[in-house]
Structures are given as C-alpha cells and as structure tokens.
Design a protein around this motif. Structure first.
Motif, mmCIF file in Angstrom:
data_model
loop_
_atom_site.group_PDB
_atom_site.id
_atom_site.type_symbol
_atom_site.label_atom_id
_atom_site.label_comp_id
_atom_site.label_asym_id
_atom_site.label_seq_id
_atom_site.Cartn_x
_atom_site.Cartn_y
_atom_site.Cartn_z
ATOM 1 N N TRP A 45 0.864 -1.205 -0.054
ATOM 2 C CA TRP A 45 -0.007 -0.062 0.135
ATOM 3 C C TRP A 45 0.782 1.226 0.121
ATOM 4 C CZ3 TRP A 45 -3.619 -1.260 4.671
ATOM 5 C CH2 TRP A 45 -4.682 -2.450 4.075
ATOM 6 N N GLU A 46 0.825 2.146 -0.944
ATOM 7 C CA GLU A 46 1.638 3.338 -1.109
ATOM 8 C C GLU A 46 0.594 4.220 -0.570
ATOM 9 O OE1 GLU A 46 4.530 3.721 -2.065
ATOM 10 O OE2 GLU A 46 4.841 1.652 -3.014
ATOM 11 N N THR A 47 0.985 4.774 0.551
ATOM 12 C CA THR A 47 0.155 5.730 1.459
ATOM 13 C C THR A 47 0.554 7.012 1.187
ATOM 14 O OG1 THR A 47 1.561 5.191 3.582
ATOM 15 C CG2 THR A 47 -0.481 3.797 3.205
ATOM 16 N N ASP A 48 -0.429 7.892 1.402
ATOM 17 C CA ASP A 48 -0.315 9.524 1.774
ATOM 18 C C ASP A 48 0.743 9.734 2.409
ATOM 19 O OD1 ASP A 48 -0.727 12.255 0.926
ATOM 20 O OD2 ASP A 48 -1.986 12.193 2.460
ATOM 21 N N GLU A 49 1.699 10.585 2.255
ATOM 22 C CA GLU A 49 2.573 11.058 3.328
ATOM 23 C C GLU A 49 2.630 12.569 3.349
ATOM 24 O OE1 GLU A 49 4.267 11.854 6.185
ATOM 25 O OE2 GLU A 49 4.515 9.839 5.679
ATOM 26 N N PRO A 50 1.622 13.264 4.154
ATOM 27 C CA PRO A 50 1.301 14.488 4.370
ATOM 28 C C PRO A 50 2.634 15.384 4.567
ATOM 29 C CG PRO A 50 -0.232 13.373 5.560
ATOM 30 C CD PRO A 50 0.756 12.391 5.251
ATOM 31 N N SER A 51 3.468 14.952 5.333
ATOM 32 C CA SER A 51 4.794 15.779 5.723
ATOM 33 C C SER A 51 5.596 15.955 4.404
ATOM 34 C CB SER A 51 5.785 15.000 6.201
ATOM 35 O OG SER A 51 6.266 13.510 5.752
#
Length: 171
Positions: free
Chosen positions: A135-141
C-alpha cells in the motif's frame, strides 16, 4: 525450484486474496477457512500498528471479530508504539496502546498468508506461497503537514485501504 525474492509477485490492491494456511501445533499446515493478514512497516510503531488496530475495529463493527487473523510486524522494529498514532486511533475507538513492536519473521508471514507492506520503505522477503501486497500511502509531511494533522491524514488513508481489504477478505 527455489524462488528468488524478486520472483515473488507483489499483488495489486484489487486482486483476489487466497486464504492463509494455518500452522498447527505439530508443525504441519492445514488449510484454514480463516484468512490472515500481517501488516508490515519499518518500525512497527505507527502505520502497521494503525492498520492492524483499524482492521480489528472494522471486523468487530461488522460482527466478524475473529474471522480474519490480524497481526503486525516491522522490518526494523522500534521499542514502542508511536503515541500520536495511538492517540488518533483512539479517536475512532481503536486501541493499540497495549501493542509492542515485533520483528517480521518467515513464520509470521506464513501464518498470515497475506502480507501487506505499508509505504515504500519496508522490504520483505516472503516465503513461497505468501502473497504480498504493498500500500503506497499518503505522506502529508511531503506537503509540509506535520503533527496531529499529519497523523490524522495518515490514519484516514490507511483506514480507506483497511476497509477495502476487509470487504475483499469477507466476501
């Protein structure tokens, strides 16, 4: 024929998942109608623990508690659960405060049958017969979002993936 790590297919999120084999006390395996999932990240203090906690909560809400064997592990486990991860999960009624980061092992991967690697950093070398999904997840940083707001966005992204997986495994 021995499979090399690169020969193991990584499954896309929409592919069907085959139920896991369950290890019994004498060391043999037998087919189980109970699928398993092992969530993996690097430290096993945040994302993979969040996914496992959310999956357990989703199953309980669906009246399907125990229908999927849920666990998590890390490729380089840390020493404790990320407090902010635990805090934002608590907001949704999931509790991971009693969990402890653990290392991923071939036995844990075999027991689950399905390994979900969360993010791009963690790498696993699955035993033969184990399905791996990333799962490529969102990275808000990456967008300058930090702190609690970042963790809530990470949680919500993982939660979306968990719901989809739960639906596939229970169908």
């Amino acid at each position: 024929m021995t499979q090399k790590p690169g020969d193991q297919p990584v499954r896309a999120a929409e592919e069907e998942i085959v139920p896991a084999a369950e290890t019994v006390l004498d060391g043999s395996t037998e087919d189980s109608s109970t699928p398993g999932v092992l969530f993996v990240c690097v430290r096993n203090g945040g994302k993979s623990q969040m996914a496992a906690g959310l999956m357990r909560r989703e199953l309980a809400e669906a009246g399907a508690e125990g229908s999927i064997l849920v666990s998590s592990a890390g490729t380089e486990p840390g020493s404790r659960i990320n407090a902010l991860s635990a805090d934002v999960l608590h907001d949704l009624g999931a509790d991971i405060t009693g969990e402890t980061p653990t290392p991923v092992t071939p036995e844990a991967m075999r027991e689950a049958g399905l390994v979900v690697v969360i993010g791009a950093e963690a790498q696993v070398d699955p035993p033969e017969g184990v399905t791996v999904e990333r799962w490529e997840t969102d990275e808000p940083s990456d967008r300058g979002i930090e702190g609690r707001e970042r963790m809530e966005l990470v949680r919500d992204d993982i939660h979306t993936h968990v719901r989809e997986l739960k639906n596939r495994l229970l169908s």
